[in-house]
Design an enzyme around this catalytic site. Structure first.
Site, PDB file in Angstrom:
ATOM      1  N   GLY A  51     175.298  -8.364  -5.493  1.00 55.76           N
ATOM      2  CA  GLY A  51     174.455  -9.035  -6.473  1.00 55.76           C
ATOM      3  C   GLY A  51     174.118 -10.431  -6.000  1.00 55.76           C
ATOM      4  O   GLY A  51     174.428 -10.815  -4.868  1.00 55.76           O
ATOM      5  N   ALA A  52     173.480 -11.170  -6.897  1.00 56.40           N
ATOM      6  CA  ALA A  52     173.087 -12.523  -6.552  1.00 56.40           C
ATOM      7  C   ALA A  52     174.335 -13.378  -6.310  1.00 56.40           C
ATOM      8  O   ALA A  52     174.310 -14.350  -5.564  1.00 56.40           O
ATOM      9  CB  ALA A  52     172.274 -13.112  -7.684  1.00 56.40           C
ATOM     10  N   GLY A  54     178.198 -12.134  -6.521  1.00 54.37           N
ATOM     11  CA  GLY A  54     179.336 -11.576  -5.808  1.00 54.37           C
ATOM     12  C   GLY A  54     179.003 -10.215  -5.243  1.00 54.37           C
ATOM     13  O   GLY A  54     177.891  -9.735  -5.374  1.00 54.37           O
ATOM     14  N   THR A  55     180.015  -9.618  -4.600  1.00 57.64           N
ATOM     15  CA  THR A  55     179.842  -8.257  -4.088  1.00 57.64           C
ATOM     16  C   THR A  55     180.669  -7.334  -4.973  1.00 57.64           C
ATOM     17  O   THR A  55     181.811  -7.650  -5.298  1.00 57.64           O
ATOM     18  CB  THR A  55     180.340  -8.181  -2.637  1.00 57.64           C
ATOM     19  OG1 THR A  55     179.656  -9.183  -1.886  1.00 57.64           O
ATOM     20  CG2 THR A  55     180.037  -6.829  -2.022  1.00 57.64           C
ATOM     21  N   VAL A  56     180.069  -6.209  -5.351  1.00 56.31           N
ATOM     22  CA  VAL A  56     180.766  -5.318  -6.276  1.00 56.31           C
ATOM     23  C   VAL A  56     181.271  -4.089  -5.515  1.00 56.31           C
ATOM     24  O   VAL A  56     180.539  -3.474  -4.746  1.00 56.31           O
ATOM     25  CB  VAL A  56     179.848  -4.901  -7.443  1.00 56.31           C
ATOM     26  CG1 VAL A  56     180.592  -3.992  -8.405  1.00 56.31           C
ATOM     27  CG2 VAL A  56     179.327  -6.131  -8.181  1.00 56.31           C
ATOM     28  N   LYS A  71     184.282  -7.147  -8.978  1.00 62.26           N
ATOM     29  CA  LYS A  71     183.254  -8.102  -8.549  1.00 62.26           C
ATOM     30  C   LYS A  71     183.989  -9.212  -7.833  1.00 62.26           C
ATOM     31  O   LYS A  71     184.764  -9.949  -8.423  1.00 62.26           O
ATOM     32  CB  LYS A  71     182.495  -8.617  -9.783  1.00 62.26           C
ATOM     33  CG  LYS A  71     181.319  -9.493  -9.476  1.00 62.26           C
ATOM     34  CD  LYS A  71     180.326  -9.409 -10.619  1.00 62.26           C
ATOM     35  CE  LYS A  71     179.596 -10.683 -10.882  1.00 62.26           C
ATOM     36  NZ  LYS A  71     178.740 -10.582 -12.057  1.00 62.26           N
ATOM     37  N   ASP A 170     170.339 -13.107 -19.011  1.00 59.71           N
ATOM     38  CA  ASP A 170     170.028 -12.424 -17.744  1.00 59.71           C
ATOM     39  C   ASP A 170     169.920 -10.917 -17.984  1.00 59.71           C
ATOM     40  O   ASP A 170     170.406 -10.120 -17.179  1.00 59.71           O
ATOM     41  CB  ASP A 170     171.107 -12.739 -16.693  1.00 59.71           C
ATOM     42  CG  ASP A 170     170.644 -12.438 -15.265  1.00 59.71           C
ATOM     43  OD1 ASP A 170     169.416 -12.276 -15.039  1.00 59.71           O
ATOM     44  OD2 ASP A 170     171.516 -12.347 -14.374  1.00 59.71           O
TER      45      ASP A 170
HETATM   46  N1  LIG Z   1     181.587  -1.926 -13.631  1.00 60.10           N
HETATM   47  C1  LIG Z   1     180.662  -1.474 -12.797  1.00 60.10           C
HETATM   48  N2  LIG Z   1     180.545  -0.159 -12.552  1.00 60.10           N
HETATM   49  C2  LIG Z   1     179.583   0.298 -11.710  1.00 60.10           C
HETATM   50  N3  LIG Z   1     178.687  -0.488 -11.081  1.00 60.10           N
HETATM   51  C3  LIG Z   1     178.757  -1.808 -11.287  1.00 60.10           C
HETATM   52  C4  LIG Z   1     179.739  -2.376 -12.140  1.00 60.10           C
HETATM   53  N4  LIG Z   1     179.574  -3.711 -12.160  1.00 60.10           N
HETATM   54  C5  LIG Z   1     178.528  -3.960 -11.364  1.00 60.10           C
HETATM   55  N5  LIG Z   1     178.024  -2.825 -10.827  1.00 60.10           N
HETATM   56  C6  LIG Z   1     176.889  -2.730  -9.900  1.00 60.10           C
HETATM   57  O1  LIG Z   1     176.785  -3.946  -9.190  1.00 60.10           O
HETATM   58  C7  LIG Z   1     175.554  -4.618  -9.482  1.00 60.10           C
HETATM   59  C8  LIG Z   1     175.777  -6.129  -9.533  1.00 60.10           C
HETATM   60  O2  LIG Z   1     176.734  -6.436 -10.536  1.00 60.10           O
HETATM   61  P1  LIG Z   1     176.563  -7.744 -11.442  1.00 60.10           P
HETATM   62  O3  LIG Z   1     177.759  -7.870 -12.333  1.00 60.10           O
HETATM   63  O4  LIG Z   1     175.247  -7.679 -12.104  1.00 60.10           O
HETATM   64  O5  LIG Z   1     176.635  -8.866 -10.327  1.00 60.10           O
HETATM   65  P2  LIG Z   1     175.669 -10.101  -9.987  1.00 60.10           P
HETATM   66  O6  LIG Z   1     176.148 -11.224 -10.854  1.00 60.10           O
HETATM   67  O7  LIG Z   1     175.949 -10.361  -8.549  1.00 60.10           O
HETATM   68  O8  LIG Z   1     174.265  -9.664 -10.309  1.00 60.10           O
HETATM   69  C9  LIG Z   1     175.060  -3.977 -10.784  1.00 60.10           C
HETATM   70  O9  LIG Z   1     173.667  -4.017 -10.872  1.00 60.10           O
HETATM   71  C10 LIG Z   1     175.568  -2.557 -10.652  1.00 60.10           C
HETATM   72  O10 LIG Z   1     174.698  -1.799  -9.835  1.00 60.10           O
HETATM   73 MG   LIG Z   2     173.503  -8.726 -11.971  1.00 57.41          MG
END
Ligand SMILES: Nc1ncnc2c1ncn2[C@@H]1O[C@H](COP(=O)(O)OP(=O)(O)O)[C@@H](O)[C@H]1O
Ligand SMILES: [Mg+2]
Length: 448
Positions: A51-52, A54-56, A71, A170
């Site tokens: 994501g913008a 962190g890495t998930v 995350k 957001d």
């Molecule tokens: N709990 C979760 N289960 C499955 N996918 C997730 C989960 N959390 C995040 N993701 C995936 O990771 C992406 C980025 O997560 P997010 O929390 O939106 O981070 P950022 O703040 O970097 O945008 C999401 O759009 C989704 O595709």
């Molecule tokens: Mg996000």
């Protein structure tokens, strides 16, 4: 929920006492009672998305035996005090905003200055993936689309009803996650604000390069009065509504964010003709009027989420459980025909567990960049290519970098994507080359 003294911690090869103390202090500072989850309990790490912020990763909690999402904010980001606080703030908000349609937080983990937020893993990925994925592109029945919209509104309405109100700021289809039964879980509270505390807009920037969900009054937040901020989420919701009904990308023809901003500021909005919103869309007129008021230029003309829910209730009541379940089955059947699994998040192949080497490499990123010698670097690359762990393209790309440190950075970035076996080679080569300043190396070979 227990905090620092939890038994969770005792069994892990935990951070040093100093770091633990720091952590307690920091978590205490933000007054969360969140569970501390040691890194070592998180195994089978699989990259999901960057994501913008962190890495998930998807991970398996080795004691709880459930998949979780992590995350993760690696040290390489040079987390400053303020950034760390932001991460804790997001964790705390998730904790305080617990509700049926908000992503459940399970805890936080913290090791050697690396911080992660651990949440329930959402098997059906994000709404963005569901709407726009190709191969397969399943039919999404109206009842399930309407339930998704309704549950997003229930979730945001709940946030706005907290004391003080919590403004998400957001909302976008990437931040709407779907559980195994396609129920909504709103995620990503990195930009959200408690209303009382949010007099300033100066820290508000378009997130992740996407401008389409941002109301025009936020283009120049400094000119803004507080009122816009309350109706920000409704604007984003109207755009999400359009995306769910049309299954198109908003402003598809525009090539730059500036073009979109310019056009939206002039009053243009996504197309409401039958080309985008088909004439056989149930409740078409009601949805169109809701979208138009939701994305009104003047924030005062946008409805509150409560009004929106009152409009949506009769729609939802019109569909029974069976029609929703049929819609879910339809999607699941298409997915299982294509990949044999119900999950379709952007996942890389499963990596072996545990992820000790990967975590070590990510934690030591800066030191490795500074210290890995040319000889060691080329030995890594050779071993990776001969073991077919790196793609030829990535191998060439890394080699084509101009400086040694850029090459090492490229190597670690690729490692982050490829995972444990890749990281093990890096660790092995560092050891072979006696790069002692990087010690202690992780003890990988005891765990297979
Ligand atoms: N709990 C979760 N289960 C499955 N996918 C997730 C989960 N959390 C995040 N993701 C995936 O990771 C992406 C980025 O997560 P997010 O929390 O939106 O981070 P950022 O703040 O970097 O945008 C999401 O759009 C989704 O595709
Ligand atoms: Mg996000």
């Amino acid at each position: 929920m227990s905090s620092g003294s939890s038994s969770q911690e005792s069994g892990c090869c935990s951070p040093g006492r100093y770091q633990r103390d720091n952590l307690y202090q920091e978590t205490a500072n933000i007054s969360s009672n969140l569970q501390l989850i040691p890194y070592t309990k998180l195994t089978d790490l699989t990259f999901i998305n960057k994501g913008a912020y962190g890495t998930v990763y998807k991970a398996l909690h080795s004691n709880w035996r459930i998949p979780v999402a992590l995350k993760f904010f690696p040290k390489e980001r040079h987390l400053m005090e303020s950034e760390r606080n932001k991460i804790f703030k997001e964790a705390e908000i998730l904790h305080k905003a617990r509700f049926s349609y908000i992503l459940p937080i399970l805890g936080i983990c913290y090791e050697e200055e690396n911080i992660g937020i651990v949440t329930e893993y959402m098997t059906n990925g994000s709404l963005n993936q569901l709407l726009h994925e190709e191969n397969p592109s399943p039919e999404i029945a109206w009842p399930i689309r309407f339930r998704i919209l309704y549950e997003i509104a229930l979730g945001v309405n709940f946030l706005h009803n907290l004391t003080p109100p919590l403004l998400h700021h957001d909302l976008k289809t990437q931040n709407i996650l779907l559980d195994s039964e396609f129920h909504v879980k709103i995620a990503d509270f990195g930009l959200s604000k408690w209303r009382m505390l949010s007099q300033s807009f100066s820290d508000h920037k378009p997130a992740g390069g996407t401008i389409i969900y941002m109301p025009p009054e936020m283009y120049e937040p400094n000119l803004n009065t507080g009122r816009g901020s309350v109706k920000h989420d409704m604007y984003s919701y109207a755009i999400i509504m359009w995306e769910v009904l049309s299954r198109k990308q908003p402003y598809e023809g525009a090539t730059t964010p500036m073009q979109i901003m310019f056009s939206v500021a002039k009053g243009n909005r996504p197309d409401l003709s039958e080309e985008s919103i088909p004439s056989d869309t149930p409740y078409r007129d009601m949805f169109i009027s809701l979208m138009q008021s939701g994305w009104a230029c003047d924030p005062n003309d946008r409805p509150a989420f409560l009004k929106c829910l009152l409009d949506l209730e009769p729609v939802i009541q019109n569909y029974d459980d069976i029609s929703i379940l049929e819609g879910i089955l339809q999607i699941k059947r298409i997915h299982s025909r294509f990949d044999g699994s119900p999950s379709f998040t952007d996942e890389r192949p499963q990596q072996e567990s545990p992820s000790t080497a990967l975590m070590w490499v990510l934690c030591k990123r800066d030191q490795i960049v500074n210290q890995m010698t040319d000889a060691c670097l080329y030995q890594c690359l050779d071993a990776l290519i001969s073991n077919q762990i790196i793609l030829k393209e990535d191998y060439e790309l890394i080699k084509s970098e101009r400086t040694r440190s850029a090459k090492v950075r490229g190597l670690i970035d690729t490692c982050e994507m490829q995972g444990e076996s890749f990281a093990r080679i890096i660790v092995q080569k560092l050891k072979d080359n006696r790069q002692k300043d990087l010690q202690p190396f992780p003890d990988l070979w005891q765990d297979g």
